[in-house]
Design a protein around this motif. Sequence first.
Motif, PDB file in Angstrom:
ATOM      1  N   HIS A  25      39.651  34.909  42.895  1.00 31.11           N
ATOM      2  CA  HIS A  25      39.515  36.077  43.730  1.00 31.11           C
ATOM      3  C   HIS A  25      39.689  37.306  43.059  1.00 31.11           C
ATOM      4  N   GLY A  26      40.057  38.391  43.244  1.00 29.92           N
ATOM      5  CA  GLY A  26      40.157  39.644  42.537  1.00 29.92           C
ATOM      6  C   GLY A  26      41.108  40.250  40.580  1.00 29.92           C
ATOM      7  N   SER A  27      41.450  38.473  40.060  1.00 28.27           N
ATOM      8  CA  SER A  27      42.110  38.834  39.705  1.00 28.27           C
ATOM      9  C   SER A  27      41.549  38.348  38.224  1.00 28.27           C
ATOM     10  N   VAL A  44      44.671  42.235  35.479  1.00 23.65           N
ATOM     11  CA  VAL A  44      44.297  43.082  37.050  1.00 23.65           C
ATOM     12  C   VAL A  44      45.037  42.252  37.561  1.00 23.65           C
ATOM     13  N   ASP A  45      45.642  42.573  38.713  1.00 26.66           N
ATOM     14  CA  ASP A  45      45.823  42.048  40.045  1.00 26.66           C
ATOM     15  C   ASP A  45      46.163  40.409  39.889  1.00 26.66           C
ATOM     16  N   PRO A  46      47.033  40.532  39.063  1.00 20.29           N
ATOM     17  CA  PRO A  46      47.975  38.746  38.522  1.00 20.29           C
ATOM     18  C   PRO A  46      48.215  38.645  40.009  1.00 20.29           C
ATOM     19  N   TYR A  47      47.318  37.480  40.573  1.00 18.17           N
ATOM     20  CA  TYR A  47      47.707  36.470  41.456  1.00 18.17           C
ATOM     21  C   TYR A  47      47.408  34.759  41.953  1.00 18.17           C
ATOM     22  N   GLY A  48      48.216  34.814  43.281  1.00 17.92           N
ATOM     23  CA  GLY A  48      47.642  33.452  43.296  1.00 17.92           C
ATOM     24  C   GLY A  48      48.167  32.175  42.485  1.00 17.92           C
ATOM     25  N   GLY A  91      47.975  30.049  36.999  1.00 18.68           N
ATOM     26  CA  GLY A  91      46.495  30.008  36.803  1.00 18.68           C
ATOM     27  C   GLY A  91      46.341  30.741  35.405  1.00 18.68           C
ATOM     28  N   TYR A  92      47.555  31.210  35.047  1.00 22.90           N
ATOM     29  CA  TYR A  92      47.221  31.954  33.687  1.00 22.90           C
ATOM     30  C   TYR A  92      47.970  30.942  32.395  1.00 22.90           C
ATOM     31  N   THR A  93      47.871  29.711  32.845  1.00 26.23           N
ATOM     32  CA  THR A  93      48.816  28.936  31.979  1.00 26.23           C
ATOM     33  C   THR A  93      47.824  29.221  30.402  1.00 26.23           C
ATOM     34  N   ASP A 103      51.383  40.647  43.960  1.00 31.47           N
ATOM     35  CA  ASP A 103      52.108  39.945  43.733  1.00 31.47           C
ATOM     36  C   ASP A 103      53.011  39.014  43.372  1.00 31.47           C
ATOM     37  N   PRO A 104      53.858  39.680  43.811  1.00 27.63           N
ATOM     38  CA  PRO A 104      55.611  39.663  43.036  1.00 27.63           C
ATOM     39  C   PRO A 104      55.863  38.203  42.671  1.00 27.63           C
ATOM     40  N   GLN A 105      55.105  36.885  43.460  1.00 30.18           N
ATOM     41  CA  GLN A 105      55.991  35.459  42.971  1.00 30.18           C
ATOM     42  C   GLN A 105      55.577  35.255  41.794  1.00 30.18           C
ATOM     43  N   THR A 106      54.081  35.924  41.518  1.00 35.01           N
ATOM     44  CA  THR A 106      53.341  35.307  40.577  1.00 35.01           C
ATOM     45  C   THR A 106      53.699  36.389  38.947  1.00 35.01           C
ATOM     46  N   LEU A 107      53.967  37.923  39.511  1.00 34.85           N
ATOM     47  CA  LEU A 107      54.459  38.331  38.397  1.00 34.85           C
ATOM     48  C   LEU A 107      56.084  37.339  37.904  1.00 34.85           C
ATOM     49  N   ALA A 108      57.083  37.464  38.623  1.00 38.95           N
ATOM     50  CA  ALA A 108      57.922  36.158  38.488  1.00 38.95           C
ATOM     51  C   ALA A 108      57.696  35.321  37.695  1.00 38.95           C
TER      52      ALA A 108
END
Length: 263
Positions: free
Chosen positions: A51-53, A65-69, A73-75, A94-99
């Motif tokens: 998306h926008g990340s 940029v805009d960690p989301y989803g 996805g960042y593994t 997206d606080p859940q993804t940041l966490a």
Amino acid sequence: MKFTLLLTAALATFTLQAPAQTTPAAAPAPRAAPDQIPTSKGPLTVQPITHGSVVFAWNGKTIYVDPYGGAAGYTGLAAPDVILITDIHGDHLDPQTLAGLPVGKALMLVPPAVAEKLPAEYKAQVRILRNGQRLDTLGLSVSAIPMYNLPEAADAPHTKGRGNGYVLNLGGKNVYLSGDTEDIPEMRALKSIDVAFVCMNLPYTMDVDQAAQGVLAFKPGIVYPYHYRGQNGLSDVASFKKQVNAANKKIDVRLRNWYPAAQ
């Protein structure tokens, strides 16, 4: 009786020696292959996420940029040194993804509205950038520019001044991230943009035709359509490329799959 004791002992020994079963790690989310763009300080790696990340790796630094989803996805990517967040909506903040990510040492650059909504645990890491402000840090430069809907209205999905688009200078290359915007005058007036990431998803931002006309106005060297999922599915990015290159063949329109999990 003796046989029974021997069998019991053997089974106990086997049980102790048998390897413990482990739960397999979750498979990383699929993602497009990264690109590399040369700069004066080594390659800029562009990793589409979703998306926008997007994640940039450059000069020993990693920028999310805009960690989301979801963190999957960042593994395999390095922990971020800088995190840019453009807006308060859940597909950007997206606080859940940041966490789920190793963000403890990251500098978070955000507009005031995002700073107000970030969990308290991140407050010490936050630097606020308002539209028109610039920060030089860690060898890179980040400028915040407007992103908003047209016509301007108080009830628009994105009002002027709430969110940030960004222009990064990385080793002499200017990289533009549109955030959620339409083809606003501030975007059309951009100069010397080497790489642009431009949204196109109705009804939240702009349609493909608007995006093409906006890009033709500021003429980036490379443009990536991103953030192109809307209410009616994915935007026609092939049409975007066709329109841009029909008018200006010098613009390198790079179509990448920002939604591989949907395929």
